[in-house]
Design a protein around this motif. Structure first.
Motif, PDB file in Angstrom:
ATOM      1  N   ILE A   1       5.489  18.351  21.021  1.00  0.00           N
ATOM      2  CA  ILE A   1       4.545  17.240  20.905  1.00  0.00           C
ATOM      3  C   ILE A   1       5.334  15.953  21.089  1.00  0.00           C
ATOM      4  O   ILE A   1       6.433  15.800  20.554  1.00  0.00           O
ATOM      5  CB  ILE A   1       3.849  17.203  19.524  1.00  0.00           C
ATOM      6  CG1 ILE A   1       3.072  18.497  19.255  1.00  0.00           C
ATOM      7  CG2 ILE A   1       2.899  16.004  19.443  1.00  0.00           C
ATOM      8  CD1 ILE A   1       2.413  18.551  17.882  1.00  0.00           C
TER       9      ILE A   1
ATOM     10  N   MET B   1       0.750  17.304  24.184  1.00  0.00           N
ATOM     11  CA  MET B   1       1.077  18.570  23.532  1.00  0.00           C
ATOM     12  C   MET B   1       1.356  19.635  24.586  1.00  0.00           C
ATOM     13  O   MET B   1       0.508  19.909  25.442  1.00  0.00           O
ATOM     14  CB  MET B   1      -0.075  19.026  22.637  1.00  0.00           C
ATOM     15  CG  MET B   1      -0.414  18.060  21.517  1.00  0.00           C
ATOM     16  SD  MET B   1      -1.805  18.640  20.478  1.00  0.00           S
ATOM     17  CE  MET B   1      -1.056  20.102  19.704  1.00  0.00           C
TER      18      MET B   1
ATOM     19  N   VAL C   1      -4.444  17.040  16.661  1.00  0.00           N
ATOM     20  CA  VAL C   1      -3.549  18.196  16.610  1.00  0.00           C
ATOM     21  C   VAL C   1      -4.214  19.365  15.893  1.00  0.00           C
ATOM     22  O   VAL C   1      -4.139  20.517  16.348  1.00  0.00           O
ATOM     23  CB  VAL C   1      -2.221  17.815  15.930  1.00  0.00           C
ATOM     24  CG1 VAL C   1      -1.365  19.061  15.687  1.00  0.00           C
ATOM     25  CG2 VAL C   1      -1.450  16.820  16.795  1.00  0.00           C
TER      26      VAL C   1
ATOM     27  N   VAL D   1       2.096  25.954  19.956  1.00  0.00           N
ATOM     28  CA  VAL D   1       2.467  24.537  20.137  1.00  0.00           C
ATOM     29  C   VAL D   1       3.978  24.469  20.305  1.00  0.00           C
ATOM     30  O   VAL D   1       4.737  24.717  19.356  1.00  0.00           O
ATOM     31  CB  VAL D   1       2.026  23.683  18.933  1.00  0.00           C
ATOM     32  CG1 VAL D   1       2.444  22.226  19.151  1.00  0.00           C
ATOM     33  CG2 VAL D   1       0.520  23.770  18.740  1.00  0.00           C
TER      34      VAL D   1
ATOM     35  N   VAL E   1       4.629  18.456  11.272  1.00  0.00           N
ATOM     36  CA  VAL E   1       3.232  18.635  11.705  1.00  0.00           C
ATOM     37  C   VAL E   1       2.676  19.890  11.040  1.00  0.00           C
ATOM     38  O   VAL E   1       3.099  21.007  11.315  1.00  0.00           O
ATOM     39  CB  VAL E   1       3.139  18.761  13.237  1.00  0.00           C
ATOM     40  CG1 VAL E   1       1.680  18.894  13.668  1.00  0.00           C
ATOM     41  CG2 VAL E   1       3.785  17.572  13.917  1.00  0.00           C
TER      42      VAL E   1
ATOM     43  N   VAL F   1       1.639  23.858  12.571  1.00  0.00           N
ATOM     44  CA  VAL F   1       2.285  24.235  13.839  1.00  0.00           C
ATOM     45  C   VAL F   1       3.224  25.422  13.609  1.00  0.00           C
ATOM     46  O   VAL F   1       3.980  25.435  12.652  1.00  0.00           O
ATOM     47  CB  VAL F   1       3.096  23.047  14.409  1.00  0.00           C
ATOM     48  CG1 VAL F   1       3.913  23.498  15.601  1.00  0.00           C
ATOM     49  CG2 VAL F   1       2.156  21.931  14.802  1.00  0.00           C
TER      50      VAL F   1
END
Length: 232
Positions: A212, A46, A193, A209, A229, A232
């Motif tokens: 990834i 990440m 995460v 973030v 995700v 995020v």
């Protein structure tokens, strides 16, 4: 210049290096291309919008992976009396006090985690130069300095992992093995995460973030579509 292996050529032909993968698709693809003779680890990287040189931008913590790690964690515990007995009963690989300190000073550091009761920190503190560089120094913020060593050992043995941002703002962590089911790897991915997202430091400005990717020990890295995700 060495010629690419047949495997590298095959991967290059079948994978688009710029493609953004959904998490489930990336996990499935990695398992298809993981052809090493050993059970490869599936890893997550990440890229975060932080500069860990600043204290208010450090990202570090513990997270329990629901499906475990697939790794036998070696745990050492600094404790005496009843706490030592409880740590041993919980499955600690080595329990001691001054004797354990001397053993570590002699170079015996084959452990994945070191835990200590608060009263043992006077002894453990002498190991700062030994344990610190290896990231093994017990820390109350991580739950590795605790009066409840029994639970700490159980957590370590059952799939709790530490994550810590590196100099370039990147966190690397394994989330299981190729032999895990796709569903278990996804559960572990989400747990890691989510924990990192919840650990966003006050000093992080802008997008937290940024990227990834997932990879296997000997396989390619695949970029994750952040839209897949949550959080995020």
């Amino acid at each position: 210049m060495a010629k690419p292996s047949k495997k590298a050529k095959m991967i290059a032909e079948k994978l688009d290096a710029e493609k953004l993968y959904g998490v489930d698709e990336a996990i499935k693809t990695l398992k298809e291309f993981a052809s090493a003779k050993f059970d490869e680890t599936i890893e997550v990287a990440m890229n975060l919008g932080v500069d860990p040189r600043h204290a208010d931008q450090m990202v570090r913590g513990m997270v329990s992976l629901p499906a475990g790690t697939g790794k036998d964690m070696r745990v050492a515990v600094f404790a005496r009396g009843d706490n030592a007995d409880k740590a041993t009963a919980a499955g600690a690989d080595k329990v001691g006090a001054e004797d354990l300190m001397e053993d570590m000073q002699a170079g015996n550091l084959n452990y994945d985690r070191v835990i200590a009761t608060p009263d043992m920190m006077g002894i453990v503190g002498r190991l700062g130069k030994v344990l610190g560089p290896k990231g093994l120094m017990p820390n109350p913020k991580l739950g590795t300095v605790t009066p409840n060593v029994e639970q700490a050992v159980k957590d370590a043995k059952s799939g709790q992992v530490e994550y810590r941002v590196e100099k370039m703002g990147i966190i690397h962590s394994g989330i299981g093995k190729k032999s895990f089911s796709d569903a278990d790897l996804r559960k572990n991915f989400d747990a890691l995460v989510n924990a990192v997202i919840k650990s966003k430091p006050s000093g992080s400005k802008g997008k937290y973030v940024r990227k990834i990717s997932v990879s296997s020990s000997m396989g390619p890295g695949l970029k994750i579509d952040l839209g897949d995700v949550e959080g995020v």
